[in-house]
Design a protein around this motif. Structure first.
Motif, short mmCIF file in Angstrom:
data_model
loop_
_atom_site.label_atom_id
_atom_site.label_comp_id
_atom_site.label_asym_id
_atom_site.label_seq_id
_atom_site.Cartn_x
_atom_site.Cartn_y
_atom_site.Cartn_z
N LEU A 26 42.39 10.31 27.08
CA LEU A 26 42.24 10.06 28.50
C LEU A 26 43.07 8.86 28.95
CD1 LEU A 26 38.39 10.56 28.86
CD2 LEU A 26 40.21 12.21 29.32
N ASP A 27 43.66 8.98 30.12
CA ASP A 27 44.45 7.91 30.71
C ASP A 27 43.57 7.17 31.72
OD1 ASP A 27 46.65 6.34 31.40
OD2 ASP A 27 47.30 7.73 32.97
N THR A 28 42.58 6.47 31.18
CA THR A 28 41.63 5.77 32.03
C THR A 28 41.01 4.61 31.27
OG1 THR A 28 39.60 5.99 33.33
CG2 THR A 28 39.75 7.33 31.36
N ASP A 29 40.54 3.62 32.03
CA ASP A 29 39.82 2.50 31.43
C ASP A 29 38.34 2.80 31.27
OD1 ASP A 29 42.17 1.00 31.40
OD2 ASP A 29 41.78 0.12 33.37
N GLU A 30 37.88 3.88 31.91
CA GLU A 30 36.46 4.22 31.87
C GLU A 30 36.27 5.69 31.47
OE1 GLU A 30 34.77 3.11 35.63
OE2 GLU A 30 35.50 1.06 35.44
N PRO A 31 36.50 6.01 30.19
CA PRO A 31 36.40 7.40 29.74
C PRO A 31 35.03 8.03 29.96
CG PRO A 31 36.68 5.93 27.87
CD PRO A 31 36.85 5.11 29.10
N GLU A 32 33.97 7.23 29.94
CA GLU A 32 32.62 7.78 30.11
C GLU A 32 32.43 8.44 31.48
OE1 GLU A 32 32.86 3.54 31.23
OE2 GLU A 32 33.28 4.54 29.34
N THR A 33 33.28 8.08 32.44
CA THR A 33 33.22 8.68 33.78
C THR A 33 33.41 10.19 33.71
OG1 THR A 33 34.14 6.65 34.70
CG2 THR A 33 34.31 8.62 36.07
N TYR A 34 34.15 10.67 32.72
CA TYR A 34 34.53 12.08 32.66
C TYR A 34 33.68 12.90 31.69
CZ TYR A 34 38.15 10.16 35.47
OH TYR A 34 38.81 9.51 36.48
N SER A 57 31.89 15.09 24.62
CA SER A 57 31.36 13.81 24.15
C SER A 57 32.54 12.88 23.91
CB SER A 57 30.56 13.99 22.85
OG SER A 57 31.39 14.51 21.84
N LEU A 58 32.26 11.59 23.85
CA LEU A 58 33.32 10.63 23.55
C LEU A 58 33.52 10.57 22.05
CD1 LEU A 58 32.73 7.63 25.97
CD2 LEU A 58 34.47 9.41 26.09
N HIS A 59 34.77 10.43 21.67
CA HIS A 59 35.13 10.34 20.27
C HIS A 59 36.03 9.12 20.11
CE1 HIS A 59 36.05 11.82 16.24
NE2 HIS A 59 37.31 11.53 16.47
N LYS A 60 35.60 8.15 19.32
CA LYS A 60 36.35 6.91 19.12
C LYS A 60 36.68 6.24 20.46
CE LYS A 60 38.18 8.17 14.67
NZ LYS A 60 39.31 8.34 13.81
N SER A 61 35.78 6.23 21.37
CA SER A 61 35.76 5.55 22.66
C SER A 61 36.77 6.00 23.72
CB SER A 61 35.83 4.03 22.49
OG SER A 61 37.10 3.58 22.16
N SER A 62 38.00 6.37 23.36
CA SER A 62 38.96 6.74 24.41
C SER A 62 39.36 8.22 24.37
CB SER A 62 40.21 5.88 24.32
OG SER A 62 40.93 6.19 23.14
N LEU A 63 38.79 8.96 23.44
CA LEU A 63 39.09 10.39 23.34
C LEU A 63 37.89 11.19 23.82
CD1 LEU A 63 40.70 10.44 19.78
CD2 LEU A 63 41.90 10.65 21.95
N LEU A 64 38.17 12.21 24.61
CA LEU A 64 37.11 13.11 25.06
C LEU A 64 37.16 14.35 24.17
CD1 LEU A 64 34.93 13.49 27.27
CD2 LEU A 64 36.66 14.75 28.57
N ARG A 65 36.08 14.58 23.46
CA ARG A 65 35.97 15.76 22.59
C ARG A 65 35.34 16.86 23.42
NH1 ARG A 65 32.00 15.71 17.40
NH2 ARG A 65 31.70 17.96 17.26
N VAL A 66 36.04 17.99 23.54
CA VAL A 66 35.54 19.07 24.40
C VAL A 66 35.49 20.41 23.65
CG1 VAL A 66 36.31 18.02 26.56
CG2 VAL A 66 37.84 19.56 25.36
N ARG A 67 34.50 21.19 24.03
CA ARG A 67 34.45 22.59 23.62
C ARG A 67 34.64 23.38 24.91
NH1 ARG A 67 29.60 23.61 20.65
NH2 ARG A 67 28.59 24.30 22.55
N ILE A 68 35.69 24.18 24.94
CA ILE A 68 36.08 24.90 26.15
C ILE A 68 35.68 26.36 26.02
CG2 ILE A 68 38.07 25.63 27.52
CD1 ILE A 68 39.43 23.01 26.76
N GLU A 69 35.18 26.88 27.13
CA GLU A 69 34.78 28.29 27.19
C GLU A 69 35.96 29.18 26.78
OE1 GLU A 69 33.90 30.84 31.06
OE2 GLU A 69 32.35 29.34 30.71
N ASP A 70 35.69 30.17 25.96
CA ASP A 70 36.68 31.15 25.48
C ASP A 70 37.70 30.60 24.49
OD1 ASP A 70 35.45 33.16 26.99
OD2 ASP A 70 36.69 32.68 28.74
N ILE A 71 37.56 29.35 24.06
CA ILE A 71 38.39 28.80 22.98
C ILE A 71 37.44 28.64 21.80
CG2 ILE A 71 39.88 26.90 22.20
CD1 ILE A 71 41.09 28.41 24.57
N ALA A 72 37.48 29.63 20.89
CA ALA A 72 36.46 29.66 19.85
C ALA A 72 37.00 29.46 18.44
CB ALA A 72 35.72 31.00 19.91
#
Length: 176
Positions: A26-34, A57-72
């Motif tokens: 994420l290109d942000t100072d506040e990743p938890e916002t997203y 969920s946050l991963h190592k504070s600045s990475l957003l770990r996502v599970r996306i619909e239809d990406i299995a």
């Protein structure tokens, strides 16, 4: 939706698991916002494609770990690694009166404490090591001012005016 109606959120940097999860830098100072973002727009073949987030969920504070619909699986996830992620501008968090997003100050009239009215803000170049305000002077010349809190005196969003206090000689350097 076009890129002009969006802001850059970050980049998909890697897969996380064999289940197709992805990590977005994420290109942000506040990743938890997203963390509660329901969908993202991924730039694929110069088009913004919506993807819906099932879990994040946050991963190592600045990475957003996502599970996306239809990406299995890993193969589906591989196609997205390295791509840019955007969100609509309307999803940007509200800022305090003395804060601003680069896109919202385009067109503001720029003033310098020593030089008076110096022109209009035409852009912000953030591709250099030091981000720069780009100001179009009435003479047609371009003035570049580093994005630095100590150079910003005041922002008047209501009247679309931006006030600088630049070091002596900086403005003159561009006008001589």
């Amino acid at each position: 939706m076009t890129k002009d109606e969006c802001f850059y959120l970050g980049k998909i940097v890697s897969k996380y698991s064999f289940k197709g999860e992805l990590l977005i830098k994420l290109d942000t100072d506040e990743p938890e916002t997203y963390l509660t973002t329901e969908s993202i727009l991924v730039e694929l073949n110069q088009k913004l494609i919506p993807f819906f987030i099932e879990e994040s969920s946050l991963h190592k504070s600045s990475l957003l770990r996502v599970r996306i619909e239809d990406i299995a699986n890993e193969e589906d996830a591989d196609e997205l690694v390295g791509l840019s992620v955007f969100l609509p501008i309307k999803e940007l968090p509200e800022l305090a009166e003395d804060q601003f997003y680069y896109h919202e100050i385009i067109g503001f009239t720029a003033f310098d404490k020593n030089s008076g009215k110096i022109g209009s803000i035409s852009g912000v170049n953030d591709s250099t090591p030091q981000a720069l305000f780009e100001i179009k002077h009435p003479s047609g010349k371009e003035i570049l001012i580093p994005v630095n809190d100590s150079f910003i005196e005041k922002i008047d969003k209501l009247n679309q005016e931006f006030y600088f206090q630049t070091p002596e000689g900086l403005i003159e350097m561009y006008l001589d």
